[in-house]
Design an enzyme around this catalytic site. Structure first.
Site, short mmCIF file in Angstrom:
data_model
loop_
_atom_site.label_atom_id
_atom_site.label_comp_id
_atom_site.label_asym_id
_atom_site.label_seq_id
_atom_site.Cartn_x
_atom_site.Cartn_y
_atom_site.Cartn_z
N GLY A 187 -117.73 -59.90 -8.50
CA GLY A 187 -118.40 -60.66 -9.55
C GLY A 187 -118.10 -60.10 -10.93
O GLY A 187 -117.66 -58.96 -11.08
N ALA A 188 -118.37 -60.94 -11.94
CA ALA A 188 -118.16 -60.52 -13.33
C ALA A 188 -119.24 -61.10 -14.24
O ALA A 188 -119.00 -61.32 -15.42
CB ALA A 188 -116.77 -60.93 -13.81
N GLY A 189 -120.43 -61.33 -13.68
CA GLY A 189 -121.54 -61.81 -14.48
C GLY A 189 -122.35 -60.67 -15.05
O GLY A 189 -121.90 -59.52 -15.09
N LYS B 133 -132.12 -61.85 -21.34
CA LYS B 133 -131.61 -60.48 -21.28
C LYS B 133 -130.67 -60.13 -22.43
O LYS B 133 -130.65 -58.98 -22.90
CB LYS B 133 -130.91 -60.23 -19.94
CG LYS B 133 -131.86 -60.31 -18.75
CD LYS B 133 -131.11 -60.19 -17.44
CE LYS B 133 -132.04 -60.37 -16.25
NZ LYS B 133 -131.30 -60.32 -14.95
N GLY C 40 -130.76 -56.55 -1.49
CA GLY C 40 -131.30 -56.96 -2.78
C GLY C 40 -132.75 -56.57 -2.97
O GLY C 40 -133.19 -56.34 -4.11
#
Length: 284
Positions: free
Chosen positions: A129-131, A70, A247
């Site tokens: 989250g921080a991905g 990505k 999801g």
């Protein structure tokens, strides 16, 4: 889109064997009556440019980009849409003339599903989250008009780096919370997004460490963790009266956005989800 020559689309990732989306995408095209096919291609990092050049040479309408490509793919495309440029990653490329232009549909898909439930302009969001997924979500929430975004993550450094993307955006404030204990959602929260894998099958933890008593019916919850059955967070949200997006909904929305970018047509979400569920079940 008809004719005797099939149009081709696909996804480049590795490993590709456990990617469930091919059947979903084929079902979307079939319901539209289009002679378009979707190929699940296992592409090693060193062969990514070769794959893109092959798609260009054979007239593909476009392709999706999966892990681990990505970020790397952005240097091989002919241009990036605005949000993909800010995020620094692309999950889809669409042919525009002879060029492949990169888009990031990960956060965009979350926005598409949320907008069925509330107006995001002026909203207050909490992102877990921080991905890569969280990065895409906060950028798109900001673009959709969110007034405040709280980033909750175990590693503060990653969260602060992500928050820096939002600096200077007019009408938006943000904060970082280091996730070292059970997190209680502020009562003014409108949107909660779990942008981690916590809660997905095979993960060590079955739910994010949130206080379920802090969920209120005025909040919309998105759990990006991919699961055939409702995750614990989705169950708790629905039990508390919150609209909950799972999801599967997000992945279907990503597929629909890709088809829209490639064909300028909206596919049928119900048809695509009905095919995705058993395809995913076979892999779990």
């Amino acid at each position: 889109m008809g004719g005797s020559v099939s149009q081709i689309t696909g996804v480049f990732s590795t490993p590709a064997a456990r990617n469930p989306i091919s059947a979903m995408m084929e079902a979307g095209y079939s319901a539209l009556g289009y002679n378009v096919h979707f190929l699940n291609c296992d592409v090693a990092p060193l062969r990514l440019l070769d794959a893109i050049n092959g798609a260009r040479a054979t007239g593909w309408l476009g392709f999706m980009i999966g892990d681990p490509h990505k970020r790397a793919v952005v240097t091989h495309l002919d241009g990036l849409a605005e949000s993909a440029a800010v995020i620094g990653a692309a999950t889809c490329a669409a042919r525009r003339g002879d060029a492949f232009i990169g888009e990031n549909t990960e956060g965009w898909a979350v926005i598409e599903t949320l907008e069925d439930h509330l107006d995001l302009d002026g909203s207050r969001a909490v992102v877990l989250g921080a991905g890569q997924a969280a990065r895409a979500v906060v950028v798109e929430l900001a673009r959709a008009g969110a007034a405040h975004i709280t980033i909750v993550n175990r590693t503060g450094l990653h969260a602060y780096r992500m928050a820096s993307l939002l600096a200077g955006m007019e009408g938006l404030t943000s904060e970082v919370v280091e996730w070292s204990d059970t997190y209680r959602l502020p009562p003014t929260t409108d949107v909660v997004v779990n942008a981690t894998r916590i809660g997905a099958p095979g993960e060590a933890e079955d739910r994010p460490d949130l206080d379920p008593e802090s969920l209120h019916s005025s909040m919309v919850v998105v759990d990006m963790a991919l699961s055939v059955t409702p995750t614990q967070l989705v169950k708790e949200a629905r039990s508390g009266g919150c609209p909950a997006i799972d999801g599967l909904d997000v992945l279907v929305a990503q597929g629909m956005l890709a088809i829209r970018l490639w064909t300028n047509t909206d596919a049928d979400a119900t048809v695509m989800r009905e095919v995705l569920v058993p395809a995913l079940a076979r892999l779990t």
